[in-house]
Motif scaffolding. Structure first.
Motif, PDB file in Angstrom:
ATOM      1  N   GLY A  38      25.905  -2.854 -19.988  1.00  0.00           N
ATOM      2  CA  GLY A  38      26.293  -4.034 -19.225  1.00  0.00           C
ATOM      3  C   GLY A  38      27.641  -3.799 -18.561  1.00  0.00           C
ATOM      4  O   GLY A  38      28.404  -2.904 -18.973  1.00  0.00           O
ATOM      5  N   PHE A  39      27.924  -4.592 -17.554  1.00  0.00           N
ATOM      6  CA  PHE A  39      29.162  -4.440 -16.794  1.00  0.00           C
ATOM      7  C   PHE A  39      29.912  -5.768 -16.787  1.00  0.00           C
ATOM      8  O   PHE A  39      29.291  -6.839 -16.709  1.00  0.00           O
ATOM      9  CB  PHE A  39      28.868  -4.017 -15.361  1.00  0.00           C
ATOM     10  CG  PHE A  39      28.202  -2.674 -15.236  1.00  0.00           C
ATOM     11  CD1 PHE A  39      28.920  -1.550 -14.872  1.00  0.00           C
ATOM     12  CD2 PHE A  39      26.837  -2.530 -15.500  1.00  0.00           C
ATOM     13  CE1 PHE A  39      28.307  -0.301 -14.763  1.00  0.00           C
ATOM     14  CE2 PHE A  39      26.209  -1.291 -15.386  1.00  0.00           C
ATOM     15  CZ  PHE A  39      26.940  -0.174 -15.027  1.00  0.00           C
ATOM     16  N   ILE A  68      32.512  -1.016 -18.611  1.00  0.00           N
ATOM     17  CA  ILE A  68      31.108  -0.761 -18.930  1.00  0.00           C
ATOM     18  C   ILE A  68      30.956  -0.875 -20.446  1.00  0.00           C
ATOM     19  O   ILE A  68      31.676  -0.229 -21.201  1.00  0.00           O
ATOM     20  CB  ILE A  68      30.677   0.648 -18.471  1.00  0.00           C
ATOM     21  CG1 ILE A  68      30.916   0.818 -16.965  1.00  0.00           C
ATOM     22  CG2 ILE A  68      29.219   0.904 -18.829  1.00  0.00           C
ATOM     23  CD1 ILE A  68      30.695   2.241 -16.475  1.00  0.00           C
ATOM     24  N   SER A  69      30.020  -1.700 -20.873  1.00  0.00           N
ATOM     25  CA  SER A  69      29.762  -1.878 -22.306  1.00  0.00           C
ATOM     26  C   SER A  69      28.423  -1.233 -22.643  1.00  0.00           C
ATOM     27  O   SER A  69      27.455  -1.371 -21.897  1.00  0.00           O
ATOM     28  CB  SER A  69      29.716  -3.370 -22.650  1.00  0.00           C
ATOM     29  OG  SER A  69      29.386  -3.571 -24.016  1.00  0.00           O
ATOM     30  N   ALA A  74      31.320  -6.719 -25.099  1.00  0.00           N
ATOM     31  CA  ALA A  74      29.853  -6.770 -25.065  1.00  0.00           C
ATOM     32  C   ALA A  74      29.352  -8.161 -24.727  1.00  0.00           C
ATOM     33  O   ALA A  74      28.379  -8.318 -23.975  1.00  0.00           O
ATOM     34  CB  ALA A  74      29.299  -6.318 -26.417  1.00  0.00           C
ATOM     35  N   GLU A  75      30.001  -9.170 -25.267  1.00  0.00           N
ATOM     36  CA  GLU A  75      29.597 -10.552 -24.988  1.00  0.00           C
ATOM     37  C   GLU A  75      29.748 -10.852 -23.502  1.00  0.00           C
ATOM     38  O   GLU A  75      28.843 -11.390 -22.864  1.00  0.00           O
ATOM     39  CB  GLU A  75      30.447 -11.515 -25.819  1.00  0.00           C
ATOM     40  CG  GLU A  75      30.115 -12.978 -25.571  1.00  0.00           C
ATOM     41  CD  GLU A  75      31.036 -13.918 -26.344  1.00  0.00           C
ATOM     42  OE1 GLU A  75      30.653 -15.089 -26.529  1.00  0.00           O
ATOM     43  OE2 GLU A  75      32.138 -13.488 -26.739  1.00  0.00           O
ATOM     44  N   ARG A  76      30.893 -10.492 -22.937  1.00  0.00           N
ATOM     45  CA  ARG A  76      31.145 -10.805 -21.536  1.00  0.00           C
ATOM     46  C   ARG A  76      30.274  -9.963 -20.601  1.00  0.00           C
ATOM     47  O   ARG A  76      29.971 -10.382 -19.473  1.00  0.00           O
ATOM     48  CB  ARG A  76      32.633 -10.598 -21.226  1.00  0.00           C
ATOM     49  CG  ARG A  76      33.107 -11.420 -20.037  1.00  0.00           C
ATOM     50  CD  ARG A  76      34.615 -11.517 -19.979  1.00  0.00           C
ATOM     51  NE  ARG A  76      35.239 -10.306 -19.456  1.00  0.00           N
ATOM     52  CZ  ARG A  76      36.550 -10.148 -19.286  1.00  0.00           C
ATOM     53  NH1 ARG A  76      37.374 -11.125 -19.650  1.00  0.00           N
ATOM     54  NH2 ARG A  76      37.041  -9.042 -18.805  1.00  0.00           N
ATOM     55  N   ASP A 135      27.776  -8.325 -14.966  1.00  0.00           N
ATOM     56  CA  ASP A 135      26.553  -8.961 -15.454  1.00  0.00           C
ATOM     57  C   ASP A 135      26.891 -10.333 -16.030  1.00  0.00           C
ATOM     58  O   ASP A 135      28.049 -10.631 -16.350  1.00  0.00           O
ATOM     59  CB  ASP A 135      25.892  -8.090 -16.530  1.00  0.00           C
ATOM     60  CG  ASP A 135      25.301  -6.818 -15.957  1.00  0.00           C
ATOM     61  OD1 ASP A 135      24.610  -6.912 -14.931  1.00  0.00           O
ATOM     62  OD2 ASP A 135      25.546  -5.735 -16.528  1.00  0.00           O
ATOM     63  N   ARG A 136      25.866 -11.154 -16.217  1.00  0.00           N
ATOM     64  CA  ARG A 136      26.070 -12.505 -16.744  1.00  0.00           C
ATOM     65  C   ARG A 136      26.056 -12.494 -18.255  1.00  0.00           C
ATOM     66  O   ARG A 136      25.244 -11.808 -18.880  1.00  0.00           O
ATOM     67  CB  ARG A 136      24.976 -13.447 -16.229  1.00  0.00           C
ATOM     68  CG  ARG A 136      25.061 -13.722 -14.731  1.00  0.00           C
ATOM     69  CD  ARG A 136      23.965 -14.699 -14.308  1.00  0.00           C
ATOM     70  NE  ARG A 136      24.097 -15.986 -14.979  1.00  0.00           N
ATOM     71  CZ  ARG A 136      23.259 -16.997 -14.793  1.00  0.00           C
ATOM     72  NH1 ARG A 136      22.225 -16.859 -13.972  1.00  0.00           N
ATOM     73  NH2 ARG A 136      23.439 -18.140 -15.413  1.00  0.00           N
ATOM     74  N   ALA A 137      26.945 -13.263 -18.834  1.00  0.00           N
ATOM     75  CA  ALA A 137      26.966 -13.410 -20.290  1.00  0.00           C
ATOM     76  C   ALA A 137      25.755 -14.214 -20.744  1.00  0.00           C
ATOM     77  O   ALA A 137      25.221 -15.038 -19.987  1.00  0.00           O
ATOM     78  CB  ALA A 137      28.254 -14.107 -20.728  1.00  0.00           C
ATOM     79  N   MET A 138      25.307 -13.979 -21.977  1.00  0.00           N
ATOM     80  CA  MET A 138      24.163 -14.716 -22.532  1.00  0.00           C
ATOM     81  C   MET A 138      24.617 -16.010 -23.184  1.00  0.00           C
ATOM     82  O   MET A 138      25.749 -16.109 -23.685  1.00  0.00           O
ATOM     83  CB  MET A 138      23.447 -13.875 -23.597  1.00  0.00           C
ATOM     84  CG  MET A 138      22.677 -12.713 -23.065  1.00  0.00           C
ATOM     85  SD  MET A 138      21.734 -11.917 -24.392  1.00  0.00           S
ATOM     86  CE  MET A 138      21.184 -10.462 -23.521  1.00  0.00           C
ATOM     87  N   GLU A 139      23.707 -16.964 -23.208  1.00  0.00           N
ATOM     88  CA  GLU A 139      23.992 -18.203 -23.932  1.00  0.00           C
ATOM     89  C   GLU A 139      23.828 -17.985 -25.426  1.00  0.00           C
ATOM     90  O   GLU A 139      22.994 -17.191 -25.876  1.00  0.00           O
ATOM     91  CB  GLU A 139      23.036 -19.317 -23.462  1.00  0.00           C
ATOM     92  CG  GLU A 139      23.324 -19.804 -22.065  1.00  0.00           C
ATOM     93  CD  GLU A 139      22.477 -21.032 -21.722  1.00  0.00           C
ATOM     94  OE1 GLU A 139      21.906 -21.633 -22.652  1.00  0.00           O
ATOM     95  OE2 GLU A 139      22.398 -21.370 -20.533  1.00  0.00           O
TER      96      GLU A 139
END
Length: 384
Positions: free
Chosen positions: A24-25, A72-73, A145-147, A182-186
Motif C-alpha cells: 500500500g502507499f 510504501i507499506s 500500514a493503517e494509513r 491508497d485509502r485507509a480501511m474502515e
C-alpha cells in the motif's frame, strides 16, 4: 520524466512477484494523532522500552529522509497452525514460541524483500532516495500500514487484513517519489471485545491502548526477573503471546502457509523444557539463532522455561532445578529456579531449598528462598 502512476503499478506487480502479500502507499505527512498517543503512552509508562524514544522521529517521516514524499507499506503473511505439532506429556513438558517466531527471523526476510524493492525502484529512478525499515525502525509500522490501506488498526493494537487476518509482518519504505496514496480501511472490529476480555494480564487497557509493561509478549523478552504477579499467567510461553490473536473472530480459519521461510520447525517452536536449561550460548545460537525469538539471547528463554516447569509442577525437573540453584552463576536463573521449586512443592524440592538457603549470597535470591519456604510451610499447615 518519471511516469509515477506507471511506476506505482510496476512496483505493485514486482512486489507480488517476490512474495510480498500486500502493498500500500501513503503520504509522508506527519502522523499528528499518533504523536499525541505516543506522548500519552510515555507519560503513563506504557512503553516497552524497545521503541525509538524520540516521538518526533516516530511521527515525522521527513526527519528520516530528506524530501520525503510518500511511504510504501508492505505485509507478508505467516502461518497460524503447525503440522505435526509435538505434544508434551508428564516428564516431557514443552514450551511454546509464539507464531511470530516461527521459521526464519521475519526481520531478515522482510528486509530482503524491501532491499529487492529498493533495487527495482532504483533501476527505474536511479536518483530516487529511499529508506526502509522493519519493526526496529523509527516509524510505527502499524500506523503506516493503517494509513496505507493494508488493514485496520484493531482493538488489540494489531493490523487486521481481510485476506490474512492479523497474521502478517509489516515493513515500510520512505521515498521521495510522489506516489498516489491508497485509502485507509474502515474499522471492522465493531463492538467485539474478545481480545480485551481474553488478555491474561489485562495489558489491553482499552481498545487500541496497550500497557506493554503488563503484556506477556514484552515480559517474556525482558532480561530481568519476571514480577511475581505475572509468572503464573505466562504459563508455558517461552517467547511472545498469541492470545489476543487466537481469540479474534477475524482470524478464524486463517492459516497461510505459502511463505516457506516461515514454516515452523516443531522441535524448535515447541521444545522440551528441560533440554533448554543446559544449553550453552553457542548451542542456543546454533539451534535458535535464526528465529526472531532469539534476539534477546538464551537467558530470558531459560528463565521462561523455569516458569513453564513450575506451571506444569513438573517433578521430573527437580534434579535440574537443584543443579541450577546450586551452580548457576546468574541470580535471575537461580531465583526463578527457587520459585519453581516452591511451586512444585514436593519434599525433595523443599530439601533443596533448605540446603541452598545456607549458601546463597544474593539478596534477591535469598528473598525468593524465604518466600518459597514460607509458601511451603503454609501449604503444609493447610494439609494438616
Amino acid at each position: 520524466m518519471v511516469n509515477v502512476a506507471q511506476l506505482q503499478q510496476e512496483i505493485r506487480e514486482f512486489a507480488a512477484s517476490i512474495g510480498i502479500d500486500k502493498i500500500g502507499f501513503t503520504t509522508a505527512a506527519p502522523f499528528v494523532k499518533l504523536k499525541d498517543r505516543l506522548k500519552q503512552q510515555q507519560e503513563l509508562n506504557y512503553q516497552s522500552g524497545f521503541e525509538e524514544p524520540d516521538v518526533e522521529k516516530r511521527t515525522k517521516p521527513f526527519l528520516l529522509l530528506e524530501g520525503a514524499e510518500s511511504i510504501i507499506s508492505i505485509a507478508v503473511a505467516y502461518p497460524s497452525k503447525m503440522a505435526d505439532s509435538p505434544r508434551g506429556k508428564k516428564g516431557e513438558r514443552r514450551g511454546m514460541f509464539c507464531r511470530a517466531s516461527w521459521g526464519e527471523d521475519y526481520h531478515t526476510v522482510l528486509r530482503d524483500k524491501l532491499a529487492q524493492l529498493e533495487l527495482f525502484i532504483l533501476t527505474k529512478v536511479p536518483d530516487a532516495r529511499l529508506r526502509s525499515m522493519v519493526d526496529t525502525g523509527e516509524l510505527v509500522d502499524r500506523a503506516v500500514a493503517e494509513r496505507a490501506g493494508i488493514g485496520w488498526s484493531a482493538k488489540n493494537c494489531s493490523i487486521i487484513t481481510p485476506e490474512f487476518g492479523s497474521y502478517v509482518y509489516l515493513g515500510e519504505m520512505i521515498t521521495n517519489l510522489p506516489f498516489a496514496p491508497d485509502r485507509a480501511m474502515e474499522d471492522q472490529c465493531l463492538d467485539c471485545t474478545l481480545c480485551l476480555d481474553a488478555c491474561p494480564t489485562g495489558a489491553l487497557i482499552q481498545p487500541g491502548q496497550l500497557n506493554a509493561q503488563r503484556c506477556i509478549a514484552f515480559l517474556t523478552q525482558t532480561k530481568q526477573p519476571v514480577p511475581e504477579e505475572f509468572r503464573q499467567k505466562i504459563g508455558n510461553r517461552l517467547y511472545g503471546c498469541d492470545t489476543c490473536q487466537t481469540v479474534c473472530p477475524k482470524n478464524k480459519g486463517m492459516n497461510h502457509t505459502h511463505q516457506p521461510a516461515f514454516t515452523p520447525e516443531p522441535e524448535r517452536v515447541k521444545p522440551l523444557l528441560l533440554s533448554l536449561l543446559s544449553l550453552s550460548n553457542r548451542q542456543f545460537k546454533e539451534q535458535y539463532g535464526h528465529m526472531s525469538g532469539s534476539w534477546r539471547g538464551k537467558n530470558p528463554i531459560q528463565r521462561n522455561a523455569l516458569i513453564a516447569l513450575a506451571h506444569f509442577k513438573d517433578e521430573s525437573a527437580i534434579p535440574e532445578l537443584g543443579r541450577l540453584v546450586r551452580e548457576d552463576a546468574r541470580p535471575m536463573i537461580r531465583g526463578t529456579a527457587v520459585w519453581a521449586l516452591g511451586r512444585i512443592g514436593t519434599e525433595p524440592a523443599e530439601e533443596i531449598l533448605q540446603k541452598v538457603s545456607q549458601i546463597e549470597q544474593d539478596e534477591a535470591v535469598i528473598a525468593e528462598i524465604n518466600k518459597a519456604m514460607k509458601q511451603l510451610s503454609s501449604n503444609q499447615k493447610k494439609e494438616v
